[in-house]
Design a protein around this motif. Sequence first.
Motif, PDB file in Angstrom:
ATOM      1  N   LEU A  35       3.382   1.437 -16.984  1.00  0.00           N
ATOM      2  CA  LEU A  35       3.387   0.083 -17.319  1.00  0.00           C
ATOM      3  C   LEU A  35       4.591  -0.376 -17.804  1.00  0.00           C
ATOM      4  N   ARG A  36       5.315   0.257 -18.470  1.00  0.00           N
ATOM      5  CA  ARG A  36       6.541  -0.182 -19.007  1.00  0.00           C
ATOM      6  C   ARG A  36       7.634  -0.295 -17.793  1.00  0.00           C
ATOM      7  N   LYS A  81       0.771  -6.575 -13.156  1.00  0.00           N
ATOM      8  CA  LYS A  81      -0.389  -5.772 -12.756  1.00  0.00           C
ATOM      9  C   LYS A  81      -0.256  -5.162 -11.551  1.00  0.00           C
ATOM     10  N   THR A  82       0.310  -6.003 -10.504  1.00  0.00           N
ATOM     11  CA  THR A  82       0.484  -5.380  -9.141  1.00  0.00           C
ATOM     12  C   THR A  82       1.316  -4.263  -9.028  1.00  0.00           C
ATOM     13  N   GLY A  83       2.515  -4.366  -9.778  1.00  0.00           N
ATOM     14  CA  GLY A  83       3.182  -3.375  -9.934  1.00  0.00           C
ATOM     15  C   GLY A  83       3.032  -2.007 -10.562  1.00  0.00           C
ATOM     16  N   PHE A  84       2.061  -2.232 -11.627  1.00  0.00           N
ATOM     17  CA  PHE A  84       1.541  -0.991 -12.314  1.00  0.00           C
ATOM     18  C   PHE A  84       0.621  -0.606 -11.266  1.00  0.00           C
ATOM     19  N   THR A  85      -0.425  -1.246 -10.433  1.00  0.00           N
ATOM     20  CA  THR A  85      -1.201  -0.577  -9.846  1.00  0.00           C
ATOM     21  C   THR A  85      -0.655   0.205  -8.610  1.00  0.00           C
ATOM     22  N   LYS A  86       0.286  -0.327  -8.035  1.00  0.00           N
ATOM     23  CA  LYS A  86       1.039   0.281  -6.953  1.00  0.00           C
ATOM     24  C   LYS A  86       1.665   1.471  -7.674  1.00  0.00           C
ATOM     25  N   ASP A  99     -14.337  -2.822  -7.466  1.00  0.00           N
ATOM     26  CA  ASP A  99     -13.446  -3.222  -6.496  1.00  0.00           C
ATOM     27  C   ASP A  99     -12.432  -2.346  -6.065  1.00  0.00           C
ATOM     28  N   GLY A 100     -12.049  -1.406  -6.884  1.00  0.00           N
ATOM     29  CA  GLY A 100     -10.814  -0.506  -6.715  1.00  0.00           C
ATOM     30  C   GLY A 100      -9.730  -1.014  -7.491  1.00  0.00           C
ATOM     31  N   SER A 101      -9.899  -1.945  -8.203  1.00  0.00           N
ATOM     32  CA  SER A 101      -9.049  -2.343  -9.105  1.00  0.00           C
ATOM     33  C   SER A 101      -8.869  -1.619 -10.554  1.00  0.00           C
ATOM     34  N   LEU A 102      -7.535  -1.792 -11.057  1.00  0.00           N
ATOM     35  CA  LEU A 102      -7.526  -1.231 -12.376  1.00  0.00           C
ATOM     36  C   LEU A 102      -7.535  -2.321 -13.393  1.00  0.00           C
ATOM     37  N   TRP A 103      -7.709  -3.585 -13.025  1.00  0.00           N
ATOM     38  CA  TRP A 103      -7.547  -4.569 -13.804  1.00  0.00           C
ATOM     39  C   TRP A 103      -8.699  -5.762 -14.060  1.00  0.00           C
ATOM     40  N   GLN A 104      -9.061  -6.187 -15.076  1.00  0.00           N
ATOM     41  CA  GLN A 104     -10.119  -7.617 -14.689  1.00  0.00           C
ATOM     42  C   GLN A 104      -9.015  -8.526 -14.046  1.00  0.00           C
ATOM     43  N   LYS A 105      -9.638  -9.380 -13.141  1.00  0.00           N
ATOM     44  CA  LYS A 105      -9.150 -10.326 -12.647  1.00  0.00           C
ATOM     45  C   LYS A 105      -8.260 -11.355 -13.236  1.00  0.00           C
TER      46      LYS A 105
END
Length: 172
Positions: A35-36, A81-86, A99-105
């Motif tokens: 995340l950092r 959020k996108t960078g963290f997920t990748k 939905d395969g996400s790590l985050w609430q929308k």
Amino acid sequence: MKYRRNRVQGGTFFFTVVTANRAPVFSSPAVVDCLRTSFSSVMERFPFEIDAMVVLPDHVHSIWTLPEGDHDFSRRWRLIKTGFTKGAKDIPGLPLGVDGSLWQKRFWEHTILDGQDFERHVDYIHFNPVKHGYVARASDWPYSSFHRYVREGVLQRDWAVDEDLLVGVGRE
């Protein structure tokens, strides 16, 4: 219904960003480091100041101040959020949402109104790990700007201690 955000150029904002299904995504140092890294990458391209922040297992609170003439915190959050997920895709055991996400929308934001509002939200951020019962003292939570505030002499190390949680815990 279309959601409207307050677009204040160079504003200061308090945010709450939550993981999908409130899953404890940020439960390991490796994940918090990811995340950092995502924050740092976005801050290089789209600068902003992090005035205060805490990372808890299932959510993040932060206060940002944007540069003069800039109001686009939504883009920054999307990129973080996108960078963290990748970046986290190779970390085993991360709990994904339906939905395969790590985050609430969405995320929650509040425009900081004045100095008193700023201080109240900084205190809220730093007290949050104690409030949720993760630690007895704000100083015991590793993923918080509280430590920076202590280094800079703004807060004392013994600020925000829950005496009830200290019962039976070795006192320093």
